[in-house]
Design a protein around this motif. Structure first.
Motif, PDB file in Angstrom:
ATOM      1  N   ALA A 386      38.333  78.324  23.644  1.00  0.00           N
ATOM      2  CA  ALA A 386      36.889  78.096  23.752  1.00  0.00           C
ATOM      3  C   ALA A 386      36.314  77.999  22.342  1.00  0.00           C
ATOM      4  CB  ALA A 386      36.220  79.222  24.534  1.00  0.00           C
ATOM      5  N   PRO A 387      36.616  76.936  21.598  1.00  0.00           N
ATOM      6  CA  PRO A 387      36.225  76.836  20.176  1.00  0.00           C
ATOM      7  C   PRO A 387      34.713  76.871  19.982  1.00  0.00           C
ATOM      8  CG  PRO A 387      37.003  74.721  21.026  1.00  0.00           C
ATOM      9  CD  PRO A 387      37.293  75.724  22.085  1.00  0.00           C
ATOM     10  N   GLN A 388      34.320  77.505  18.875  1.00  0.00           N
ATOM     11  CA  GLN A 388      32.915  77.617  18.526  1.00  0.00           C
ATOM     12  C   GLN A 388      32.601  76.707  17.327  1.00  0.00           C
ATOM     13  OE1 GLN A 388      30.898  79.714  20.391  1.00  0.00           O
ATOM     14  NE2 GLN A 388      32.746  80.005  21.642  1.00  0.00           N
ATOM     15  N   ILE A 403      40.436  82.982  33.820  1.00  0.00           N
ATOM     16  CA  ILE A 403      39.679  83.116  35.068  1.00  0.00           C
ATOM     17  C   ILE A 403      38.185  82.926  34.834  1.00  0.00           C
ATOM     18  CG2 ILE A 403      41.407  84.682  36.014  1.00  0.00           C
ATOM     19  CD1 ILE A 403      39.468  86.973  35.505  1.00  0.00           C
ATOM     20  N   LYS A 404      37.760  82.854  33.578  1.00  0.00           N
ATOM     21  CA  LYS A 404      36.358  82.619  33.274  1.00  0.00           C
ATOM     22  C   LYS A 404      36.074  81.128  33.228  1.00  0.00           C
ATOM     23  CE  LYS A 404      35.724  86.890  30.612  1.00  0.00           C
ATOM     24  NZ  LYS A 404      35.314  87.480  29.320  1.00  0.00           N
ATOM     25  N   LYS A 405      34.832  80.794  33.454  1.00  0.00           N
ATOM     26  CA  LYS A 405      34.428  79.394  33.433  1.00  0.00           C
ATOM     27  C   LYS A 405      34.543  78.830  32.022  1.00  0.00           C
ATOM     28  CE  LYS A 405      30.643  76.322  34.739  1.00  0.00           C
ATOM     29  NZ  LYS A 405      29.252  76.238  35.275  1.00  0.00           N
TER      30      LYS A 405
END
Length: 503
Positions: A386-388, A403-405
């Motif tokens: 999930a790159p920022q 399991i997270k969106k």
């Protein structure tokens, strides 16, 4: 490219007239004396009726004398037509080339289906199992010619479910020569004439002079004979499934236990599988209604829906869902019918046609693998990127549980700047030794890239002033290292750090 040799399977339903009223799925109905009447004469009957002495073409009065408690049904051509369409729809799961033939028979071109279903014997067993699930007695015939398979299926006895089969065209004539001539549709009104000239088999018929036979019996008999031996081409009208799936089924008796409905739900499921295969679809939403009493004492149907998280077309998964749903269902009244409707579908995911397909290559297999890993390792140990949007590597390189969106992706222009950064960063940068003014990690590290200068975080305490490089050791392993730009050049604090490793 080599083509598959032609091969057909014919499915004959010898008791269709009877089984649209009396299904073999109910054992108690098989022992009952049942007859079908058409214009006052018997056209079909149960095995118990045959044992009681009832014969075809017998009048209703004769049946009454032999068995006073026999059940009578008037032949229903509309029910027979709907039953044939249901069988044809179910057979679409084995081949897209299915056609309805005369005398309650269905032809299926299985030339291209043998490899998919594991060979002719495995495919034949599956077809016979589908007929049993649908609730019809069936005999099969297999031959390289469609008309020949049709004749073999009609000749096969219902007590011999394997039927008669000829797999090679060279042996077809030898097998057909022994068949009775009365099997031909065009020969039925000519039975007495043919028997009068000692013509009992197809071999006898082929030995007669063709010009004289055509004058006395018509051209249709010779055309049908030539088609059976593969000497004349046949034209088939392929069966097309309905654009939408909504099938209603009347039950042969009142059902008061929800678990007992599974037998008939499997019949609807067999048709659904054929429809999905023909349309190349996968189902995501199924609606079912259990119908109760009609008329003055009408009771609203019991309805339930099956919402599938993952689109499916496999029999095993759909059957398990039906079992689970029916086992939890409590009926407030007896069920006399069922209705199955497909509410939502998506295009079926294309199968892999590579010689050695990669395991887990499909989306559903990938999802099942992740679920298995999370169950075994824990959700905090199975992560997704999930790159920022941040220049600092330890901030930009962000990971969350699978399991997270998934968060919205960063702009492509931002990610392009990080093309030379490794995905694997150390939790904490590792200080490197210095040998002869060069960074050292197992061996001397050689810098192979220009510096990537980062000066960020000045707006809070996490300020970074670093020069990042790509370095290579003597084993040609690539590392991502940086040098702190210290304010005091004479400081003895570590200057070089290892932050990441390239794959």
């Amino acid at each position: 490219m080599a083509t598959c040799p032609p091969l057909w399977i014919a499915v004959h339903l010898p008791l269709l007239q009877l089984e649209v009223f009396v299904t073999p799925l109910f054992a108690q109905q098989e022992t009952q004396v049942s007859v079908i009447l058409h214009q006052g004469r018997v056209t079909s009957m149960s095995e118990s009726a045959d044992q009681a002495g009832i014969r075809l073409n017998m009048r209703a009065g004769g049946v009454q004398m032999l068995c006073a408690d026999a059940d009578y049904y008037q032949r229903d051509h509309n029910k027979e037509k709907l039953a044939l369409q249901a069988v044809a729809t179910a057979l679409l799961q084995y081949s897209p080339q299915v056609c309805l033939a005369e005398n309650d028979c269905i032809l299926v071109d299985i030339s291209a289906s043998l490899s998919l279903f594991g060979g002719i014997r495995a495919l034949r067993k599956r077809v016979q199992e589908s007929m049993r699930i649908l609730g019809y007695t069936a005999t099969t015939g297999i031959a390289p010619v469609a008309r020949a398979a049709w004749l073999l299926a009609k000749q096969a006895s219902r007590k011999l479910p394997r039927g008669q089969h000829v797999f090679k065209l060279q042996r077809l004539s030898q097998r057909l020569d022994r068949l009775p001539v009365k099997l031909l549709t065009a020969a039925e009104p000519l039975t007495e004439f043919l028997q009068g000239i000692a013509c009992y088999s197809l071999r006898d018929l082929r030995q007669l002079p063709r010009p004289g036979l055509q004058r006395r019996c018509g051209k249709a008999l010779l055309i049908e004979l030539d088609q059976a031996y593969g000497e004349q081409a046949e034209v088939h009208e392929w069966y097309l499934a309905a654009p939408e799936f909504k099938v209603k089924m009347e039950l042969p008796d009142r059902i008061e236990q929800a678990e007992s409905l599974l037998i008939f739900a499997r019949s609807l499921l067999a048709q659904l599988l054929g429809w999905l295969a023909a349309q190349q679809l996968a189902v995501t939403h199924i609606h079912m209604e259990l119908l109760h009493e009609r008329g003055r004492q009408a009771i609203p149907p019991t309805m339930f829906d099956l919402q599938l998280a993952q689109a499916c077309w496999q029999e095993s998964h759909l059957l398990s869902l039906f079992k689970e749903k029916l086992s939890q269902l409590k009926l407030h009244s007896a069920v006399i019918g069922m209705l199955l409707e497909v509410k939502q579908t998506i295009l079926r995911e294309a199968q892999s046609y590579t010689l050695f397909p990669e395991p887990g290559g499909q989306a559903n297999e990938h999802k099942r693998l992740l679920e298995l890993l999370v169950a075994r390792l824990g959700e905090d140990n199975v992560l997704q990127p999930a790159p920022q949007a941040d220049h600092r590597a330890d901030i930009a390189n962000h990971w969350i549980s699978v399991i997270k969106k998934t968060p919205p992706p960063c702009p492509a222009s931002t990610l392009a700047d990080y093309a030379l950064r490794p995905s694997w960063l150390l939790p904490q940068p590792l200080a490197l030794d210095i040998h002869e003014h060069r960074p050292f990690y197992g061996s001397e590290l050689k810098l192979v890239s220009p510096a990537e200068r980062i000066e960020a975080g000045w707006w809070h305490e996490q300020i970074q002033t670093r020069d990042y490089y790509i370095a290579v050791d003597k084993r040609h392993v690539r590392y991502w290292i940086y040098r702190e730009r210290a304010n005091d050049p004479d400081s003895e604090e570590p200057v070089w750090f290892l932050h990441g490793i390239f794959g």
